[in-house]
Design an enzyme around this catalytic site. Structure first.
Site, mmCIF file in Angstrom:
data_model
loop_
_atom_site.group_PDB
_atom_site.id
_atom_site.type_symbol
_atom_site.label_atom_id
_atom_site.label_comp_id
_atom_site.label_asym_id
_atom_site.label_seq_id
_atom_site.Cartn_x
_atom_site.Cartn_y
_atom_site.Cartn_z
ATOM 1 N N ASP A 14 11.354 6.696 2.405
ATOM 2 C CA ASP A 14 10.081 7.384 2.247
ATOM 3 C C ASP A 14 10.036 7.979 0.850
ATOM 4 O OD1 ASP A 14 7.905 8.335 4.557
ATOM 5 O OD2 ASP A 14 7.866 9.565 2.750
ATOM 6 N N ASP A 28 10.445 4.607 -3.704
ATOM 7 C CA ASP A 28 9.104 4.231 -4.124
ATOM 8 C C ASP A 28 9.031 2.720 -4.004
ATOM 9 O OD1 ASP A 28 6.771 3.515 -5.409
ATOM 10 O OD2 ASP A 28 7.111 4.757 -7.186
ATOM 11 N N VAL A 29 8.322 2.214 -2.994
ATOM 12 C CA VAL A 29 8.325 0.777 -2.743
ATOM 13 C C VAL A 29 7.650 -0.014 -3.856
ATOM 14 C CG1 VAL A 29 8.456 1.043 -0.242
ATOM 15 C CG2 VAL A 29 6.199 0.873 -1.355
ATOM 16 N N ASN A 82 6.240 -0.776 5.902
ATOM 17 C CA ASN A 82 5.183 0.043 6.488
ATOM 18 C C ASN A 82 4.519 1.004 5.505
ATOM 19 O OD1 ASN A 82 3.780 1.486 8.821
ATOM 20 N ND2 ASN A 82 5.126 3.110 8.046
ATOM 21 N N TYR A 139 -8.646 -1.218 -0.770
ATOM 22 C CA TYR A 139 -7.709 -1.246 0.353
ATOM 23 C C TYR A 139 -7.735 -2.608 1.039
ATOM 24 C CZ TYR A 139 -5.431 0.607 4.611
ATOM 25 O OH TYR A 139 -4.585 0.852 5.667
ATOM 26 N N LYS A 191 -4.693 -5.301 1.751
ATOM 27 C CA LYS A 191 -4.304 -5.600 3.118
ATOM 28 C C LYS A 191 -4.574 -7.060 3.485
ATOM 29 C CE LYS A 191 -2.633 -1.566 4.035
ATOM 30 N NZ LYS A 191 -1.177 -1.394 4.237
#
Length: 271
Positions: free
Chosen positions: A37, A63-64, A90, A156, A160
């Site tokens: 996270d 930090d993805v 996620n 967004y 997605k």
């Protein structure tokens, strides 16, 4: 993948919302946990919760959007537990407003976390999971907004839709292996994603570049608001059944059907 006891799960965005709820379900199944996270305090609380339950767990601030950090997460998972069987990509963020009003920083931040974050997860984990030659599964969180266009969520939606496409292709490419893939496409879920700008980097606009829905826009949203544990139950079931699409809201079906009807009707103009 029916047997999860003793297996290892890695969850990004694992300290709150859907990620934390799913971690709890995995722990109930006897899994070992690797939580990632960007919020250290939330991560520390989550790790402490599972250690109090005697669940084998490690946490790593990640930090993805940074490939090196996701690679470090993979290294930490294998160092700690020697294997990874479930990867749950996620972590996600959201910005709101018409496409024509979006700034470059809105696009960059959203794509960096929502799409590159998943790509980085695939890059860092999937081949190593294949090399284990054990059953495994990759789940990536998209959205209803990855299946149907949503007003005010153009940025967004773009990210997605990308996660949906990546997951569909990954599912196909993993045929004949011991791995499979799913994509999670919920409508409204009670999480902190509406306040995700709290973690927006200053160089990408910081929290000051946030447009929130007004009351009228908020009330126009379609579908029920589910609790995160309800979604976690669906994720767990999909992993066990190797389902590609994880749909959480029955009411999303009509919108998806209408979208594909519009596409189908366009063939009538082909001549």
């Amino acid at each position: 993948m029916e047997q999860l006891n003793g297996r290892v799960a890695v969850i990004t965005g694992g300290a709150s919302g859907i990620g934390l709820a799913t971690a709890r379900r995995f722990a109930d199944e006897g899994m070992k946990l690797v939580l990632a996270d960007i919020e250290q305090a939330s991560l520390d609380r989550a790790v402490a919760e599972f250690r109090d339950r005697d669940v084998p767990v490690i946490g790593l601030r990640t930090d993805v959007g940074e490939r090196a950090q996701v690679q470090a997460l993979a290294d930490a998972a294998w160092d700690a537990f020697g294997a990874v069987h479930v990867l749950f990509n996620n972590a996600g963020v959201a910005v709101y407003g018409p496409v024509q009003e979006m700034k470059h920083e809105d696009w960059e931040w959203s794509i960096r976390v929502n799409l590159w974050g998943v790509i980085h997860g695939v890059e860092a984990f999937v081949q190593r999971m294949l090399d284990q030659d054990e059953e495994g599964h990759i789940v990536s969180t998209a959205s209803f907004a990855g299946l149907v266009p949503n007003s005010g969520l153009g940025v967004y939606c773009v990210t997605k839709y990308g996660v949906v496409a990546l997951s569909e292709c990954l599912y196909r490419d993993l045929r004949g292996t011991k791995l499979s893939a799913s994509v999670l496409c919920p409508m409204l879920v009670k999480t902190n994603i509406g306040d995700s700008a709290r973690n927006r980097p200053e160089e990408l606009g910081g929290s000051s570049m946030v447009r929130k829905r007004n009351q009228e826009e908020q009330e126009s949203l379609q579908g029920r608001t589910l609790q995160a544990p309800e979604v976690a139950d669906r994720v767990l079931r999909a992993i066990k059944r190797r389902e590609l699409y994880i749909i959480t809201h029955e009411e999303s079906r009509e919108f998806v059907r209408r979208r594909f009807e519009r596409i189908d009707r366009s063939f009538d103009a082909v001549s």
